[in-house]
Design a protein around this motif. Structure first.
Motif, short mmCIF file in Angstrom:
data_model
loop_
_atom_site.label_atom_id
_atom_site.label_comp_id
_atom_site.label_asym_id
_atom_site.label_seq_id
_atom_site.Cartn_x
_atom_site.Cartn_y
_atom_site.Cartn_z
N LYS A 10 0.82 -1.21 0.00
CA LYS A 10 0.00 0.00 0.00
C LYS A 10 0.85 1.26 0.00
O LYS A 10 0.36 2.32 -0.37
N VAL A 11 2.09 1.15 0.45
CA VAL A 11 2.98 2.31 0.46
C VAL A 11 3.46 2.51 -0.97
O VAL A 11 4.16 1.67 -1.53
N ARG A 12 3.08 3.62 -1.55
CA ARG A 12 3.34 3.81 -2.99
C ARG A 12 4.75 4.31 -3.26
O ARG A 12 5.35 5.01 -2.46
N ILE A 72 7.52 5.31 7.66
CA ILE A 72 6.27 4.55 7.75
C ILE A 72 6.55 3.06 7.56
O ILE A 72 6.04 2.21 8.29
N VAL A 73 7.40 2.75 6.58
CA VAL A 73 7.75 1.35 6.29
C VAL A 73 8.45 0.73 7.50
O VAL A 73 8.15 -0.41 7.89
N ARG A 74 9.36 1.48 8.11
CA ARG A 74 10.06 0.95 9.30
C ARG A 74 9.10 0.69 10.45
O ARG A 74 9.22 -0.30 11.17
N THR A 75 8.13 1.60 10.61
CA THR A 75 7.12 1.42 11.67
C THR A 75 6.30 0.16 11.41
O THR A 75 6.03 -0.61 12.35
N GLN A 102 14.24 -3.93 3.76
CA GLN A 102 15.40 -3.47 3.00
C GLN A 102 15.03 -3.29 1.52
O GLN A 102 15.37 -2.28 0.91
N VAL A 103 14.29 -4.24 0.96
CA VAL A 103 13.87 -4.16 -0.45
C VAL A 103 12.94 -2.97 -0.65
O VAL A 103 13.10 -2.20 -1.61
N LYS A 104 11.98 -2.78 0.25
CA LYS A 104 11.01 -1.68 0.11
C LYS A 104 11.69 -0.33 0.25
O LYS A 104 11.39 0.61 -0.49
N GLU A 105 12.64 -0.21 1.22
CA GLU A 105 13.34 1.06 1.39
C GLU A 105 14.18 1.39 0.17
O GLU A 105 14.22 2.54 -0.27
N ALA A 106 14.84 0.40 -0.39
CA ALA A 106 15.64 0.64 -1.60
C ALA A 106 14.72 1.07 -2.74
O ALA A 106 15.06 1.97 -3.52
#
Length: 185
Positions: free
Chosen positions: A26-28, A116-119, A176-180
């Motif tokens: 959902k995080v675009r 947000i992703v880390r949370t 890690q994949v999402k943050e990158a």
């Protein structure tokens, strides 16, 4: 009984990982995908339903989602639901078609999304640790009821810990994949 406790713990950990995967989707990242609108709810004859239940949702191009309500009277409601969602989208109506363009992400917004992703990841780790705690409590109860020996309990706790470590490592990898993905321009 011992296997049931371990199997239940593994199953619940997998569900936590799936929930994280859905939340991360959902995080675009600036690219359009139809799953982005899955959790947007719209009022349809007195009940709240997902947008994809009252409209055809597809991609117009890489940066635009097209939403075409099945009924003309739903156009304004669907547009308002998308605008009022927490996604920060600004839909535009063109006849009976709603176009939802994906705005470019600024550096600051990318950092906010990373937080947000880390949370979300931390929440998943907490859920996994709660599963471990519940499994260990169930094992202690089995020992107390004299259903298993203390040695069996210790071995089972070690296996539950290994499952927990594996699930937490999977969460870290997903983050890690999402943050990158978020930080890529």
């Amino acid at each position: 009984m011992l296997e049931d406790v371990k199997k239940n713990a593994d199953l619940r950990m997998q569900k936590s990982l799936e929930a994280l995967k859905n939340d991360l989707a959902k995080v675009r990242t600036g690219r359009a995908h139809v799953g982005l609108l899955d959790h947007v709810m719209v009022e349809y004859y007195g009940s709240m339903v997902a947008v994809n239940q009252v409209a055809n949702v597809n991609l117009g191009d890489a940066r635009t989602i097209n939403v075409q309500p099945y009924e003309k009277n739903m156009i304004a409601k669907v547009e308002k639901a998308i605008r009022d969602s927490d996604l920060g989208l600004n839909p535009a109506t063109n006849g009976d078609l709603i176009r939802v363009p994906m705005p470019m992400l600024t550096e600051e917004r990318r950092r906010d999304l990373t937080k947000i992703v880390r949370t979300e990841g931390e929440g998943a780790k907490v859920a996994i640790r709660n599963v471990r705690r519940d499994a260990n409590d169930a094992l202690k109860k089995l020992v107390k009821d004299k259903a298993i020996s203390e040695d069996d309990e210790r071995r089972a706790q070690d296996e539950v810990q290994k499952s927990t470590d594996k699930a937490v490592a999977e969460v870290d990898k997903m983050l890690q994949v999402k943050e990158a993905d978020l930080m890529a321009v």
